[in-house]
Design a protein around this motif. Structure first.
Motif, PDB file in Angstrom:
ATOM      1  N   LYS A  64      26.233  22.694  62.147  1.00  0.00           N
ATOM      2  CA  LYS A  64      25.810  22.026  60.175  1.00  0.00           C
ATOM      3  C   LYS A  64      24.996  20.778  61.231  1.00  0.00           C
ATOM      4  O   LYS A  64      24.497  20.801  61.009  1.00  0.00           O
ATOM      5  CB  LYS A  64      26.441  21.546  60.005  1.00  0.00           C
ATOM      6  N   LEU A  65      26.230  20.430  62.059  1.00  0.00           N
ATOM      7  CA  LEU A  65      25.344  19.157  62.282  1.00  0.00           C
ATOM      8  C   LEU A  65      23.497  19.279  63.203  1.00  0.00           C
ATOM      9  O   LEU A  65      22.945  18.565  63.414  1.00  0.00           O
ATOM     10  CB  LEU A  65      26.147  18.318  63.623  1.00  0.00           C
ATOM     11  N   GLN A  66      23.620  20.041  64.480  1.00  0.00           N
ATOM     12  CA  GLN A  66      22.081  20.790  64.891  1.00  0.00           C
ATOM     13  C   GLN A  66      21.590  20.908  63.386  1.00  0.00           C
ATOM     14  O   GLN A  66      20.244  21.158  64.027  1.00  0.00           O
ATOM     15  CB  GLN A  66      23.087  21.649  65.395  1.00  0.00           C
ATOM     16  N   LYS A  67      22.084  21.613  62.846  1.00  0.00           N
ATOM     17  CA  LYS A  67      21.101  22.396  61.360  1.00  0.00           C
ATOM     18  C   LYS A  67      20.550  20.906  61.327  1.00  0.00           C
ATOM     19  O   LYS A  67      19.125  21.388  61.463  1.00  0.00           O
ATOM     20  CB  LYS A  67      21.292  23.236  61.103  1.00  0.00           C
ATOM     21  N   GLU A  68      20.646  19.822  60.742  1.00  0.00           N
ATOM     22  CA  GLU A  68      20.645  18.728  60.722  1.00  0.00           C
ATOM     23  C   GLU A  68      19.683  17.909  61.363  1.00  0.00           C
ATOM     24  O   GLU A  68      18.562  17.361  60.621  1.00  0.00           O
ATOM     25  CB  GLU A  68      21.720  18.063  59.246  1.00  0.00           C
ATOM     26  N   ILE A  69      19.919  17.762  61.984  1.00  0.00           N
ATOM     27  CA  ILE A  69      19.180  17.542  63.567  1.00  0.00           C
ATOM     28  C   ILE A  69      18.089  18.149  63.450  1.00  0.00           C
ATOM     29  O   ILE A  69      16.546  17.708  63.982  1.00  0.00           O
ATOM     30  CB  ILE A  69      19.968  17.663  64.816  1.00  0.00           C
ATOM     31  N   ASP A  70      17.659  19.245  63.459  1.00  0.00           N
ATOM     32  CA  ASP A  70      16.384  19.950  63.617  1.00  0.00           C
ATOM     33  C   ASP A  70      15.601  19.975  62.679  1.00  0.00           C
ATOM     34  O   ASP A  70      14.704  19.538  62.065  1.00  0.00           O
ATOM     35  CB  ASP A  70      17.069  21.822  63.654  1.00  0.00           C
ATOM     36  N   GLN A  71      17.018  19.721  61.669  1.00  0.00           N
ATOM     37  CA  GLN A  71      15.437  19.259  60.414  1.00  0.00           C
ATOM     38  C   GLN A  71      15.283  17.798  60.097  1.00  0.00           C
ATOM     39  O   GLN A  71      13.829  18.069  59.720  1.00  0.00           O
ATOM     40  CB  GLN A  71      16.664  19.736  58.754  1.00  0.00           C
ATOM     41  N   LEU A  72      15.880  17.015  60.692  1.00  0.00           N
ATOM     42  CA  LEU A  72      15.539  15.436  60.537  1.00  0.00           C
ATOM     43  C   LEU A  72      14.252  16.061  61.530  1.00  0.00           C
ATOM     44  O   LEU A  72      13.074  14.583  61.548  1.00  0.00           O
ATOM     45  CB  LEU A  72      16.612  14.783  60.897  1.00  0.00           C
ATOM     46  N   ASN A  73      13.821  16.392  62.330  1.00  0.00           N
ATOM     47  CA  ASN A  73      13.510  16.026  63.626  1.00  0.00           C
ATOM     48  C   ASN A  73      11.617  16.980  63.262  1.00  0.00           C
ATOM     49  O   ASN A  73      10.674  16.848  63.386  1.00  0.00           O
ATOM     50  CB  ASN A  73      13.378  16.933  64.874  1.00  0.00           C
ATOM     51  N   THR A  74      12.031  18.290  62.355  1.00  0.00           N
ATOM     52  CA  THR A  74      10.995  18.799  61.685  1.00  0.00           C
ATOM     53  C   THR A  74      10.485  17.956  60.675  1.00  0.00           C
ATOM     54  O   THR A  74       8.762  17.383  61.029  1.00  0.00           O
ATOM     55  CB  THR A  74      11.691  20.695  60.773  1.00  0.00           C
ATOM     56  N   LEU A  75      11.370  17.081  59.859  1.00  0.00           N
ATOM     57  CA  LEU A  75      10.194  16.055  59.211  1.00  0.00           C
ATOM     58  C   LEU A  75       9.645  15.134  59.657  1.00  0.00           C
ATOM     59  O   LEU A  75       8.455  14.414  59.641  1.00  0.00           O
ATOM     60  CB  LEU A  75      11.243  15.386  58.483  1.00  0.00           C
ATOM     61  N   ASP A  92       9.096  13.554  73.443  1.00  0.00           N
ATOM     62  CA  ASP A  92       8.750  14.539  72.291  1.00  0.00           C
ATOM     63  C   ASP A  92       9.169  14.021  70.909  1.00  0.00           C
ATOM     64  O   ASP A  92       8.764  14.857  69.714  1.00  0.00           O
ATOM     65  CB  ASP A  92       9.576  16.036  72.330  1.00  0.00           C
ATOM     66  N   LYS A  93       9.564  13.019  70.387  1.00  0.00           N
ATOM     67  CA  LYS A  93       9.769  11.719  69.942  1.00  0.00           C
ATOM     68  C   LYS A  93      11.351  12.477  68.974  1.00  0.00           C
ATOM     69  O   LYS A  93      10.818  12.945  67.239  1.00  0.00           O
ATOM     70  CB  LYS A  93       8.841  11.953  69.014  1.00  0.00           C
ATOM     71  N   LYS A  94      11.908  13.517  69.712  1.00  0.00           N
ATOM     72  CA  LYS A  94      13.088  14.035  68.729  1.00  0.00           C
ATOM     73  C   LYS A  94      14.824  13.566  69.381  1.00  0.00           C
ATOM     74  O   LYS A  94      14.514  13.055  70.041  1.00  0.00           O
ATOM     75  CB  LYS A  94      12.723  15.453  69.353  1.00  0.00           C
TER      76      LYS A  94
END
Length: 197
Positions: A22-33, A11-13
């Motif tokens: 906080k780290l999880q949120k940043e990783i989610d944003q990175l995966n979205t972009l 899934d390329k994530k």
């Protein structure tokens, strides 16, 4: 702080076993972009311009808006709220690299209209949330202060409603509706304080 990151090739994530929110949120944003760039089909996203704004999605969003307005005019406020909500969800699905100016205009129209429909269905907290977000985008619109004032009034926040009406009147001192709502609000504040005219 050392963190373990894992990459899922399917899934390329990126993911992490860490429980740090906080780290999880940043990783989610990175995966979205990252998924937006991959779906774009090029290494670098194109420069956001009105010309490369997704016109097909814009047509669907416009139809939802027109349908919501039509439902509102027919006093079908629940249906109107539903159509505006679906439209906002579609706006949120736009590619993150599209021109934000167009997205902002669409979102403003939908939030304003959904606020009106929520006020009609007496969902004052939902109306307040929408109009509060809209005011952060369009500060100088007296009608938006009127909407937030009405929501605040029916939520029992009379002082906040008074402030909203007064702010609206600062932009449009001759607005009759704002003047009338302010008078009603001031009477309610006097009544709540035990003072009667």
């Amino acid at each position: 702080m050392e963190v373990t990151l894992q990459y899922n090739n399917t899934d390329k994530k990126i993911s992490t076993p860490s429980t740090d929110e906080k780290l999880q949120k940043e990783i989610d944003q990175l995966n979205t972009l990252t998924s937006e760039i991959i779906s774009n089909g090029s290494d670098v996203p194109p420069i956001a311009t009105p010309e490369n704004f997704n016109k097909d999605l814009s047509k669907m969003i416009k139809k939802l808006y027109e349908g919501g307005v039509q439902s509102f005019k027919q006093n079908k406020f629940e249906e109107s709220v539903r159509q505006f909500t679906i439209g906002i969800e579609m706006i949120n699905r736009r590619h993150k690299f599209e021109a934000f100016q167009g997205t902002l205009q669409e979102l403003s129209m939908f939030l304003m209209s959904r606020t009106d429909a929520n006020l009609k269905t007496k969902r004052y907290l939902d109306a307040f949330n929408d109009i509060d977000m809209l005011l952060s985008m369009q500060m100088c619109t007296p009608e938006n202060f009127l909407r937030r004032g009405v929501a605040n009034y029916f939520l029992g926040n009379y002082e906040a409603a008074r402030a909203d009406y007064q702010r609206g009147l600062a932009y449009d001192p001759n607005n009759r509706r704002l003047q009338d709502e302010l008078e009603t609000c001031l009477d309610k504040i006097l009544e709540e304080n035990g003072d009667y005219l």
